[in-house]
Design a protein around this motif. Structure first.
Motif, PDB file in Angstrom:
ATOM      1  N   ARG A   1       0.832  -1.205   0.000  1.00 17.08           N
ATOM      2  CA  ARG A   1       0.000   0.000   0.000  1.00 17.08           C
ATOM      3  C   ARG A   1       0.867   1.256   0.000  1.00 17.08           C
ATOM      4  N   PHE A   2       1.974   1.230   0.730  1.00 18.50           N
ATOM      5  CA  PHE A   2       2.857   2.398   0.723  1.00 18.50           C
ATOM      6  C   PHE A   2       3.319   2.699  -0.697  1.00 18.50           C
ATOM      7  N   LEU A   3       3.754   1.680  -1.424  1.00 20.67           N
ATOM      8  CA  LEU A   3       4.254   1.903  -2.779  1.00 20.67           C
ATOM      9  C   LEU A   3       3.150   2.396  -3.701  1.00 20.67           C
ATOM     10  N   HIS A   4       1.956   1.830  -3.563  1.00 17.10           N
ATOM     11  CA  HIS A   4       0.838   2.300  -4.387  1.00 17.10           C
ATOM     12  C   HIS A   4       0.473   3.743  -4.037  1.00 17.10           C
ATOM     13  N   ASP A   5       0.451   4.064  -2.738  1.00 17.12           N
ATOM     14  CA  ASP A   5       0.124   5.432  -2.333  1.00 17.12           C
ATOM     15  C   ASP A   5       1.185   6.416  -2.813  1.00 17.12           C
TER      16      ASP A   5
ATOM     17  N   ARG B   1       4.884  12.860  -5.337  1.00 18.32           N
ATOM     18  CA  ARG B   1       6.266  12.389  -5.446  1.00 18.32           C
ATOM     19  C   ARG B   1       7.277  13.534  -5.383  1.00 18.32           C
ATOM     20  N   ASP B   2       7.134  14.391  -4.407  1.00 21.17           N
ATOM     21  CA  ASP B   2       8.057  15.517  -4.315  1.00 21.17           C
ATOM     22  C   ASP B   2       9.361  15.138  -3.623  1.00 21.17           C
ATOM     23  N   ARG B   3       9.427  13.949  -3.057  1.00 20.65           N
ATOM     24  CA  ARG B   3      10.649  13.473  -2.412  1.00 20.65           C
ATOM     25  C   ARG B   3      10.893  12.023  -2.798  1.00 20.65           C
ATOM     26  N   PRO B   4      12.146  11.592  -2.882  1.00 19.31           N
ATOM     27  CA  PRO B   4      12.412  10.162  -3.054  1.00 19.31           C
ATOM     28  C   PRO B   4      12.035   9.437  -1.764  1.00 19.31           C
ATOM     29  N   PHE B   5      11.827   8.133  -1.863  1.00 21.89           N
ATOM     30  CA  PHE B   5      11.461   7.380  -0.675  1.00 21.89           C
ATOM     31  C   PHE B   5      12.552   6.377  -0.299  1.00 21.89           C
ATOM     32  N   SER B   6      12.584   6.070   0.972  1.00 20.23           N
ATOM     33  CA  SER B   6      13.345   4.953   1.497  1.00 20.23           C
ATOM     34  C   SER B   6      12.372   4.107   2.309  1.00 20.23           C
TER      35      SER B   6
ATOM     36  N   ASP C   1      10.075 -15.412   0.331  1.00 15.08           N
ATOM     37  CA  ASP C   1      10.279 -15.110  -1.088  1.00 15.08           C
ATOM     38  C   ASP C   1       8.972 -14.690  -1.745  1.00 15.08           C
ATOM     39  N   ASP C   2       7.895 -15.375  -1.424  1.00 19.84           N
ATOM     40  CA  ASP C   2       6.594 -15.008  -1.992  1.00 19.84           C
ATOM     41  C   ASP C   2       6.154 -13.625  -1.516  1.00 19.84           C
ATOM     42  N   GLN C   3       6.341 -13.354  -0.219  1.00 22.70           N
ATOM     43  CA  GLN C   3       5.931 -12.050   0.319  1.00 22.70           C
ATOM     44  C   GLN C   3       6.745 -10.924  -0.306  1.00 22.70           C
ATOM     45  N   LEU C   4       8.040 -11.114  -0.399  1.00 20.11           N
ATOM     46  CA  LEU C   4       8.866 -10.081  -1.017  1.00 20.11           C
ATOM     47  C   LEU C   4       8.559  -9.959  -2.504  1.00 20.11           C
ATOM     48  N   GLY C   5       8.164 -11.072  -3.124  1.00 14.57           N
ATOM     49  CA  GLY C   5       7.736 -11.008  -4.517  1.00 14.57           C
ATOM     50  C   GLY C   5       6.549 -10.081  -4.700  1.00 14.57           C
ATOM     51  N   LYS C   6       5.625 -10.083  -3.733  1.00 15.96           N
ATOM     52  CA  LYS C   6       4.476  -9.166  -3.802  1.00 15.96           C
ATOM     53  C   LYS C   6       4.924  -7.713  -3.716  1.00 15.96           C
ATOM     54  N   VAL C   7       5.880  -7.446  -2.857  1.00 14.70           N
ATOM     55  CA  VAL C   7       6.396  -6.081  -2.724  1.00 14.70           C
ATOM     56  C   VAL C   7       7.106  -5.660  -4.011  1.00 14.70           C
ATOM     57  N   LEU C   8       7.889  -6.561  -4.579  1.00 15.78           N
ATOM     58  CA  LEU C   8       8.590  -6.241  -5.827  1.00 15.78           C
ATOM     59  C   LEU C   8       7.616  -6.004  -6.967  1.00 15.78           C
TER      60      LEU C   8
ATOM     61  N   ALA D   1       4.573  -4.800  -6.608  1.00 22.73           N
ATOM     62  CA  ALA D   1       3.991  -3.479  -6.367  1.00 22.73           C
ATOM     63  C   ALA D   1       4.940  -2.385  -6.834  1.00 22.73           C
ATOM     64  N   LEU D   2       6.240  -2.586  -6.633  1.00 22.12           N
ATOM     65  CA  LEU D   2       7.231  -1.615  -7.100  1.00 22.12           C
ATOM     66  C   LEU D   2       7.192  -1.503  -8.621  1.00 22.12           C
ATOM     67  N   GLU D   3       7.155  -2.657  -9.295  1.00 24.67           N
ATOM     68  CA  GLU D   3       7.088  -2.660 -10.769  1.00 24.67           C
ATOM     69  C   GLU D   3       5.779  -2.053 -11.255  1.00 24.67           C
ATOM     70  N   ASP D   4       4.662  -2.498 -10.696  1.00 22.17           N
ATOM     71  CA  ASP D   4       3.355  -2.022 -11.145  1.00 22.17           C
ATOM     72  C   ASP D   4       3.193  -0.524 -10.945  1.00 22.17           C
ATOM     73  N   SER D   5       3.881   0.009  -9.940  1.00 15.24           N
ATOM     74  CA  SER D   5       3.767   1.436  -9.648  1.00 15.24           C
ATOM     75  C   SER D   5       4.710   2.289 -10.487  1.00 15.24           C
ATOM     76  N   GLY D   6       5.482   1.653 -11.346  1.00 15.00           N
ATOM     77  CA  GLY D   6       6.383   2.398 -12.216  1.00 15.00           C
ATOM     78  C   GLY D   6       7.582   2.986 -11.505  1.00 15.00           C
ATOM     79  N   LEU D   7       7.966   2.399 -10.374  1.00 14.61           N
ATOM     80  CA  LEU D   7       9.021   2.974  -9.552  1.00 14.61           C
ATOM     81  C   LEU D   7      10.336   2.208  -9.623  1.00 14.61           C
ATOM     82  N   ALA D   8      10.338   1.074 -10.311  1.00 14.60           N
ATOM     83  CA  ALA D   8      11.488   0.175 -10.231  1.00 14.60           C
ATOM     84  C   ALA D   8      12.754   0.777 -10.841  1.00 14.60           C
ATOM     85  N   GLU D   9      12.619   1.530 -11.917  1.00 14.10           N
ATOM     86  CA  GLU D   9      13.813   1.976 -12.646  1.00 14.10           C
ATOM     87  C   GLU D   9      14.715   2.852 -11.801  1.00 14.10           C
ATOM     88  N   ASN D  10      14.124   3.705 -10.973  1.00 19.95           N
ATOM     89  CA  ASN D  10      14.936   4.608 -10.157  1.00 19.95           C
ATOM     90  C   ASN D  10      14.993   4.157  -8.694  1.00 19.95           C
TER      91      ASN D  10
END
Length: 509
Positions: free
Chosen positions: A173-177, A183-188, A265-272, A274-283
């Protein structure tokens, strides 16, 4: 957001032993998502924690400082609120810092630089889990025992499943939000799961991913000859006698542990995803690591709390194909090195002005093929010890020193299973003496021992007093403002639906 400040997604798994993962050579365990990160990223083959116990390891990781510099002695130690963490440095550099999951903070400060903490912790925030070296024979109820092994097997639900399912959901949810925000700041974002930490129990579907007969047994079974004094104390702490467990129970525990790794691995796969689906993976730079390992019956030992490889080595992957070429790093590094690495990523590759000198060293030279350090310094002052247990890992050697016990010296290139202690070998006396001299120059062991005892006494009193009368909890209470969630009359329905949809709907279909 600029390319100079990449997003940082830090993925953690609790008690994840590096030797149990396929990209470190294990032939049974299945981790397709983590294996993909390993194939595309930089894998550190010799990464260690700096204290093989949950809270001290995490405090050291977050602060980039050894436990003795921050009082991080055991699982009820407090990380002082004025200790700068990687979350502070990143937030100061303009990052939105968030934590979903475990970090085992003890004390009133449950944020330590995180702007958002999306879940509570799975472990208590008070001082009740203090260690008492002055009453070693008295065994507190919270100590590990062997029930995790004797009761290993499948389950429908567990305390840890409840927790990690929430951790994963909140991270997604954090990544989707974030993707739907300005997106005025990068996230960690730090995502910290409690699996595959014992108890060794996992749903039937994960249990069934592994066949009973394919589960490997410990390469180094229990032997009285291998029992150094600290190992004997550990077996006393978790009540493991020579007839406590059977081979069948050992195999069941390892099978459940492997199933828990696949669950991670499955849980982290869901997070990954979400990162891809949100268009955030490249950066986004993805880092995967852990707080310590698990002996899993090797040498007759379980859980962590020792400097043997199964307990002290952790996985470490840095995945950013657009920035760092895939490869493997053979030099020994530690999780303490993550703070300066994160801080330099946030500062255009340059070291920031640190509030206090850090003990960790940046991993960027390793990632860019420019060499880098080959050294890990470790301190353990928790359960099973009776004095500080100090470790130096450099080159092919590992040296372990504790004042009451015989030294341990292992050549890990010639003896990766640590079967031959070279400390008394005549041909290695010069090397042993150099390590002993280094210990004497690095640490005032008597003063450190007294600091640990003083800390234990203080926390013992505070923990006892705080449980009398009205109890005020320090446990983190995550807050979610339901008045602005979903459909409310404070915003037009069409505006709300448009704001919540990602990606935005096209005007033409």
């Amino acid at each position: 957001m600029t390319d100079k400040q990449p997003n940082i997604l830090f993925l953690m798994a609790d008690q994840m032993a590096a030797p149990s993962l396929p990209f470190y050579g294990h032939k049974v365990v299945k981790t397709p998502n983590l294996s993909r990160l390993a194939e595309e990223g930089v894998v550190f083959d010799s990464a260690y924690c700096n204290s093989p116990l949950c809270a001290p390891s995490r405090f050291t990781l977050m602060a980039g400082l050894l436990p003795s510099r921050i009082g991080g002695f055991d699982n009820a130690a407090e990380l002082s609120a004025d200790t700068p963490t990687y979350a502070h440095y990143l937030r100061d550099a303009g990052y939105l810092t968030a934590l979903s999951g475990k970090m085992h903070f003890c004390g009133p400060d449950q944020l330590h630089g995180f702007e958002q903490r999306l879940t509570t912790d799975i472990y208590p925030a008070d001082f009740g889990w203090y260690v008492d070296w002055e009453d070693f024979e008295k065994r507190p109820s919270y100590y590990h025992n062997m029930s995790s092994v004797t009761q290993a097997g499948p389950c429908v639900r567990s305390n840890q499943l409840d927790y990690d399912d929430e951790v994963t959901f909140r991270a997604q949810r954090f990544l989707h939000d974030y993707a739907r925000s300005d997106r005025d700041r990068p996230f960690s974002l730090t995502v910290s799961l409690t699996h595959p930490h014992d108890p060794y129990t996992i749903p039937q579907a994960y249990w069934d991913r592994y066949d009973h007969d394919e589960i490997d047994m410990p390469r180094v079974p229990y032997s009285r000859k291998l029992m150094d004094p600290h190992s004997r104390r550990l077996r006393h702490v978790y009540q493991c006698d020579e007839d406590t467990i059977t081979d069948a129970q050992i195999r069941n525990a390892r099978r459940a542990y492997y199933g828990a790794i696949s669950y991670v691995d499955d849980q982290l796969g869901k997070v990954l995803k979400a990162l891809e689906d949100s268009g955030l993976a490249e950066n986004t730079i993805i880092v995967f690591s852990g707080d310590h390992g698990d002996m899993l019956g090797e040498r007759g030992l379980w859980y962590k709390m020792s400097w043997f490889e199964g307990s002290a080595r952790v996985p470490m992957i840095v995945h950013a194909p657009g920035r760092f070429a895939a490869g493997r790093v053979k030099e020994s590094v530690s999780t303490m090195d993550l703070l300066p690495t994160f801080a330099e990523w946030a500062n255009d590759g340059q070291a920031p002005e640190y509030a206090v000198p850090v003990d960790g060293r940046s991993l960027i030279p390793h990632l860019t093929g420019q060499g880098g350090h080959d050294e890990v310094i470790g301190e353990y002052c928790g359960e099973g010890a009776i004095a500080p247990l100090l470790m130096i890992r450099r080159g092919r050697y590992k040296f372990v020193h504790s004042a009451p016990d015989p030294d341990q010296l292992f050549d890990l290139e010639a003896d990766p299973l640590e079967l031959t202690n070279l400390a008394e070998d005549p041909e290695h006396q010069d090397l042993r003496q150099r390590f002993r001299d280094e210990v004497a120059s690095r640490w005032d062991t008597e003063t450190l021992h007294q600091q640990v005892l003083d800390s234990q006494r203080r926390r013992k009193l505070v923990a006892r007093a705080n449980m009398k009368g009205r109890v005020t909890s320090w446990d983190h209470q995550p807050y979610f403002d339901a008045s602005v969630q979903y459909m409310r009359n404070t915003i037009d329905l069409d505006d709300l639906e448009a704001r919540a949809r990602f990606p935005k709907a096209s005007a033409e279909r």
